[in-house]
Design a protein around this motif. Structure first.
Motif, PDB file in Angstrom:
ATOM      1  N   THR A 103       2.094   4.293 -11.842  1.00  0.00           N
ATOM      2  CA  THR A 103       2.015   5.441 -10.934  1.00  0.00           C
ATOM      3  C   THR A 103       1.020   5.204  -9.817  1.00  0.00           C
ATOM      4  OG1 THR A 103       2.549   6.878 -12.821  1.00  0.00           O
ATOM      5  CG2 THR A 103       1.649   7.922 -10.844  1.00  0.00           C
ATOM      6  N   PHE A 104      -0.128   4.616 -10.131  1.00  0.00           N
ATOM      7  CA  PHE A 104      -1.160   4.370  -9.127  1.00  0.00           C
ATOM      8  C   PHE A 104      -0.655   3.436  -8.027  1.00  0.00           C
ATOM      9  CE2 PHE A 104      -4.847   1.767  -7.709  1.00  0.00           C
ATOM     10  CZ  PHE A 104      -5.556   2.779  -7.072  1.00  0.00           C
ATOM     11  N   PHE A 105      -0.007   2.354  -8.404  1.00  0.00           N
ATOM     12  CA  PHE A 105       0.446   1.405  -7.385  1.00  0.00           C
ATOM     13  C   PHE A 105       1.721   1.875  -6.688  1.00  0.00           C
ATOM     14  CE2 PHE A 105      -2.503  -1.286  -9.726  1.00  0.00           C
ATOM     15  CZ  PHE A 105      -3.200  -1.843  -8.663  1.00  0.00           C
ATOM     16  N   SER A 106       2.482   2.765  -7.306  1.00  0.00           N
ATOM     17  CA  SER A 106       3.583   3.409  -6.588  1.00  0.00           C
ATOM     18  C   SER A 106       3.030   4.245  -5.441  1.00  0.00           C
ATOM     19  CB  SER A 106       4.400   4.292  -7.533  1.00  0.00           C
ATOM     20  OG  SER A 106       5.042   3.525  -8.524  1.00  0.00           O
ATOM     21  N   LEU A 107       1.908   4.918  -5.703  1.00  0.00           N
ATOM     22  CA  LEU A 107       1.266   5.705  -4.644  1.00  0.00           C
ATOM     23  C   LEU A 107       0.745   4.805  -3.534  1.00  0.00           C
ATOM     24  CD1 LEU A 107       0.267   8.459  -3.626  1.00  0.00           C
ATOM     25  CD2 LEU A 107      -1.811   8.113  -4.985  1.00  0.00           C
ATOM     26  N   LEU A 108       0.122   3.685  -3.890  1.00  0.00           N
ATOM     27  CA  LEU A 108      -0.403   2.774  -2.869  1.00  0.00           C
ATOM     28  C   LEU A 108       0.715   2.183  -2.010  1.00  0.00           C
ATOM     29  CD1 LEU A 108      -3.275   0.797  -4.669  1.00  0.00           C
ATOM     30  CD2 LEU A 108      -3.435   2.779  -3.159  1.00  0.00           C
ATOM     31  N   LEU A 109       1.906   2.001  -2.577  1.00  0.00           N
ATOM     32  CA  LEU A 109       3.029   1.480  -1.799  1.00  0.00           C
ATOM     33  C   LEU A 109       3.464   2.447  -0.700  1.00  0.00           C
ATOM     34  CD1 LEU A 109       5.109  -0.105  -4.680  1.00  0.00           C
ATOM     35  CD2 LEU A 109       4.497  -1.301  -2.573  1.00  0.00           C
ATOM     36  N   THR A 110       3.195   3.726  -0.881  1.00  0.00           N
ATOM     37  CA  THR A 110       3.638   4.710   0.118  1.00  0.00           C
ATOM     38  C   THR A 110       2.670   4.861   1.282  1.00  0.00           C
ATOM     39  OG1 THR A 110       2.545   6.620  -0.921  1.00  0.00           O
ATOM     40  CG2 THR A 110       4.706   5.998  -1.755  1.00  0.00           C
ATOM     41  N   ILE A 111       1.446   4.341   1.163  1.00  0.00           N
ATOM     42  CA  ILE A 111       0.431   4.625   2.192  1.00  0.00           C
ATOM     43  C   ILE A 111       0.140   3.406   3.061  1.00  0.00           C
ATOM     44  CG2 ILE A 111      -0.632   6.450   0.818  1.00  0.00           C
ATOM     45  CD1 ILE A 111      -2.819   4.496   0.018  1.00  0.00           C
ATOM     46  N   ALA A 119       1.913  -5.572   6.926  1.00  0.00           N
ATOM     47  CA  ALA A 119       2.506  -4.526   6.093  1.00  0.00           C
ATOM     48  C   ALA A 119       3.407  -5.131   5.021  1.00  0.00           C
ATOM     49  CB  ALA A 119       3.302  -3.557   6.967  1.00  0.00           C
ATOM     50  N   ALA A 120       4.175  -6.152   5.403  1.00  0.00           N
ATOM     51  CA  ALA A 120       5.069  -6.793   4.432  1.00  0.00           C
ATOM     52  C   ALA A 120       4.269  -7.431   3.300  1.00  0.00           C
ATOM     53  CB  ALA A 120       5.934  -7.834   5.136  1.00  0.00           C
ATOM     54  N   LEU A 121       3.167  -8.094   3.632  1.00  0.00           N
ATOM     55  CA  LEU A 121       2.325  -8.718   2.611  1.00  0.00           C
ATOM     56  C   LEU A 121       1.707  -7.661   1.695  1.00  0.00           C
ATOM     57  CD1 LEU A 121       1.208 -11.392   1.567  1.00  0.00           C
ATOM     58  CD2 LEU A 121      -0.730 -11.118   3.128  1.00  0.00           C
ATOM     59  N   TRP A 122       1.272  -6.532   2.278  1.00  0.00           N
ATOM     60  CA  TRP A 122       0.753  -5.433   1.469  1.00  0.00           C
ATOM     61  C   TRP A 122       1.795  -4.958   0.459  1.00  0.00           C
ATOM     62  CZ3 TRP A 122      -3.630  -2.520   0.585  1.00  0.00           C
ATOM     63  CH2 TRP A 122      -3.437  -1.271   0.005  1.00  0.00           C
ATOM     64  N   LEU A 123       3.027  -4.774   0.914  1.00  0.00           N
ATOM     65  CA  LEU A 123       4.089  -4.303   0.036  1.00  0.00           C
ATOM     66  C   LEU A 123       4.372  -5.295  -1.087  1.00  0.00           C
ATOM     67  CD1 LEU A 123       6.601  -2.786   2.631  1.00  0.00           C
ATOM     68  CD2 LEU A 123       5.051  -1.554   1.116  1.00  0.00           C
ATOM     69  N   VAL A 124       4.370  -6.590  -0.762  1.00  0.00           N
ATOM     70  CA  VAL A 124       4.609  -7.603  -1.788  1.00  0.00           C
ATOM     71  C   VAL A 124       3.511  -7.557  -2.851  1.00  0.00           C
ATOM     72  CG1 VAL A 124       4.692 -10.084  -2.237  1.00  0.00           C
ATOM     73  CG2 VAL A 124       5.959  -9.139  -0.307  1.00  0.00           C
ATOM     74  N   ILE A 125       2.252  -7.473  -2.413  1.00  0.00           N
ATOM     75  CA  ILE A 125       1.124  -7.471  -3.356  1.00  0.00           C
ATOM     76  C   ILE A 125       1.151  -6.213  -4.226  1.00  0.00           C
ATOM     77  CG2 ILE A 125      -1.389  -7.385  -3.554  1.00  0.00           C
ATOM     78  CD1 ILE A 125      -1.509  -9.119  -1.014  1.00  0.00           C
ATOM     79  N   MET A 126       1.412  -5.069  -3.599  1.00  0.00           N
ATOM     80  CA  MET A 126       1.461  -3.824  -4.372  1.00  0.00           C
ATOM     81  C   MET A 126       2.641  -3.831  -5.350  1.00  0.00           C
ATOM     82  SD  MET A 126      -1.215  -2.169  -3.559  1.00  0.00           S
ATOM     83  CE  MET A 126      -2.001  -3.778  -3.293  1.00  0.00           C
ATOM     84  N   ARG A 127       3.751  -4.454  -4.960  1.00  0.00           N
ATOM     85  CA  ARG A 127       4.889  -4.571  -5.877  1.00  0.00           C
ATOM     86  C   ARG A 127       4.527  -5.419  -7.094  1.00  0.00           C
ATOM     87  NH1 ARG A 127       9.704  -2.068  -6.625  1.00  0.00           N
ATOM     88  NH2 ARG A 127      10.985  -3.940  -6.601  1.00  0.00           N
ATOM     89  N   VAL A 128       3.681  -6.433  -6.881  1.00  0.00           N
ATOM     90  CA  VAL A 128       3.235  -7.264  -8.003  1.00  0.00           C
ATOM     91  C   VAL A 128       2.488  -6.404  -9.020  1.00  0.00           C
ATOM     92  CG1 VAL A 128       1.616  -9.081  -8.669  1.00  0.00           C
ATOM     93  CG2 VAL A 128       3.169  -9.452  -6.741  1.00  0.00           C
ATOM     94  N   PHE A 129       1.551  -5.581  -8.550  1.00  0.00           N
ATOM     95  CA  PHE A 129       0.768  -4.753  -9.470  1.00  0.00           C
ATOM     96  C   PHE A 129       1.606  -3.620 -10.049  1.00  0.00           C
ATOM     97  CE2 PHE A 129      -2.716  -6.749  -7.073  1.00  0.00           C
ATOM     98  CZ  PHE A 129      -3.476  -7.212  -8.132  1.00  0.00           C
TER      99      PHE A 129
END
Length: 575
Positions: A103-111, A119-129
């Protein structure tokens, strides 16, 4: 006496209501995790437009591939370790933590506040977590269910849970297609309230089964296994990418190094596991025939099924839907909708076959399901590329029924065969076979498709473009682009010719010629023949994998439940 004591702490002695709470909560967790496995596939065009990045531009294929695969790779690598940690420190504890992390990293993916590659790298890293949280849920849900339900009801419970997991990957396609056009961040935000509800519910309702004994974490085994599996998956991922003048990268030093290094690390892992006192991967479990046969048939089934979603999406988005009046921008959503019969088949067959397997054993249903799945792939191969939808929908329904008939009894058979203290690691081992096979399947399916396209697509594309006024030099350049670019452009819902030829060239052509090239019929008609060749080869592979899974499933033997008694475990009377 040990077995009696272990069962005394299980849910069979608890109020009857508790097992249904466990089933409801774990099914929610598994469904949520698997929906996010596929929700991004349909939403990718809107995501890349939202962050201002062209995924097909040179150098950007990294972000395209890893947005798709990072979640899947992480869950494949970590489920065994997290299942083992659940056995050691508490399955409910690890499962509940999974809800929090997810849930925490789902929230981080939205912000995401950045744009472009950042932005693409952020999304990839957050998807990993986010994948770490999903792995915690997936690794421990089946073990918690097995603890909570008596032997004669586990097939039904695990069937519902397993089918929810498989169907979630198809529900995600539709959900992504509905939410992403409104706002791409919604595909991640939708998981947050569900995750918060599931977290509170899990912490308030789920109860830990008492553990016996102590164990230490196998660090050498965990590290070599994780690095080895990651290396192999990275090698497979880049193997379908072009390298130099080759349409694929299987001869690339990076790919060869990753595959060779991965095999070496996994070999070292096997040696380590045979020598340490508390191994992560319980090799002794493979002495249980029902576990070994069930895990290997799960692996073979996933190889046959894993790449199917991509092939069907490309078939629908790149060819069938445009030829039937849908604009390329609308095809991602409608591809998900037109694949709903597959989901319906899973939902219908899974619980029913799970209940029946409780009574008659797993073997007849799991084996029969794989034979029927092979037949459904054969029927798909017999369809024309421009098919009639009622026939396509019925075959998808048959495929879903077949896969659902296999999945629930097979998983129940695996879990019933495991000693209580090893259910977490055993569940993780089975999930690793299944998830890693999906990544391998994607590599195999794309490789077979690209081989089929490479033989005829360049010439077909060149002559088609030249015939409609595109300069020969430009047509030659486009025709010799890697076929994976053509596949990904169709997969992403782009207008392939407009993207491959470019607006500058199209602007120089007569208006009617440009309209024909970018219309809904030109590209689908052009690619139909080459695509059919690659598709038939891929379906032949799927048929072989399903038949091999059927044979392996039959070897599991009759109805079997693990008994921890003084004497060795013996199979129950075969149905």
């Amino acid at each position: 006496m040990l077995g009696l004591k272990a069962r005394a702490g299980s849910a069979t002695a608890r109020p009857g209501r508790y097992k249904w709470v466990v089933l409801s909560n774990t099914t929610l967790g598994v469904l949520m995790a698997t929906i996010d496995l596929s929700i991004m596939l349909i939403a990718l065009p809107d995501i890349f437009r939202g962050i201002g990045l062209d995924p097909l531009a040179p150098g950007n294929s990294f972000y395209l591939l890893w947005m798709i695969l990072s979640f899947m790779v992480v869950t494949s690598v970590l489920v065994v370790s997290l299942g083992r940690l659940g056995d050691m420190y508490g399955r409910v504890r690890m499962y509940n933590m999974g809800f929090v992390v997810y849930t925490f990293f789902s929230l981080l993916l939205t912000i995401t506040w950045m744009s472009g590659t950042a932005a693409a790298l952020w999304l990839v890293i957050m998807r990993v977590f986010q994948g770490v949280g999903a792995a915690m849920l997936l690794a421990n849900s089946a073990a918690i269910l097995t603890d909570a339900f008596p032997e004669d009801e586990r097939g039904m419970a695990i069937g519902i849970n397993q089918v929810a997991g498989i169907s979630g990957s198809f529900i995600g396609l539709v959900l992504g297609g509905l939410l992403a056009p409104i706002q791409w961040r919604l595909i991640f935000l939708v998981s947050v309230p569900v995750g918060l509800f599931g977290t509170v519910w899990a912490y308030r309702s789920l109860r830990e089964v008492p553990r016996r004994g102590t164990a230490r974490l196998d660090w050498p085994g965990n590290v070599t296994f994780a690095l080895g599996l990651i290396a192999i998956m990275v090698g497979i991922t880049y193997g379908i990418q072009p390298y130099g003048h080759s349409t694929m990268g299987w001869r690339s030093p990076l790919v060869l190094g990753c595959l060779g290094g991965g095999v070496a690390l996994l070999t070292a892992f096997a040696v380590i596991e045979s020598r340490v006192a508390d191994p992560m991967f319980r090799l002794a479990l493979f002495k249980i025939r029902a576990f070994t046969a069930g895990s290997l048939s799960s692996f073979l089934s996933s190889i046959g099924r894993g790449g199917l979603m991509f092939m069907l999406i490309i078939w629908l988005q790149g060819i069938w839907l445009p030829r039937h009046g849908y604009s390329f921008s609308q095809t991602p959503l409608w591809a998900g909708i037109y694949m709903l019969p597959l989901t319906a088949g899973f939902l219908l067959a899974g619980p029913v076959s799970g209940v029946l397997s409780d009574r008659f054993g797993s073997r007849p249903f799991a084996t029969g399901g794989m034979i029927a799945a092979a037949g459904s792939f054969l029927l798909l191969e017999m369809l024309p590329i421009d098919f009639s939808y009622w026939a396509f929908g019925l075959i998808l329904l048959l495929n879903g029924l077949s896969m659902g008939t296999f999945a629930a009894p097979n998983r129940a058979g695996v879990m019933n065969s495991l000693p209580p203290q090893h259910r977490g690691v055993g569940s993780g081992m089975n999930s690793t076979f299944q998830n890693s096979a999906q990544v391998l399947s994607i590599g195999v399916f794309f490789t077979l498709m690209i081989v089929g396209l490479s033989a005829t697509l360049p010439g077909t594309l060149y002559h088609g473009l030249v015939a409609h006024g595109v300069p020969a030099s430009v047509a030659n350049t486009v025709a010799h682009l890697p076929p994976v670019s053509t596949l990904f452009s169709a997969f992403l819902g782009y207008n392939p010719v407009q993207h491959l030829v470019g607006p500058a060239i199209l602007a120089r052509l007569p208006a009617h010629q440009a309209a024909v090239l970018t219309g809904r019929s030109f590209f689908p008609a052009l690619i139909s023949g080459p695509f059919a060749s690659g598709l038939h080869t891929a379906f032949d592979f799927a048929i072989g994998a399903c038949l091999a899974a059927a044979g392996m499933s039959w070897l599991r033997g009759g109805k079997y439940h693990y008994r921890e008694e003084a004497e060795p475990a013996v199979p129950a009377k075969a149905a």
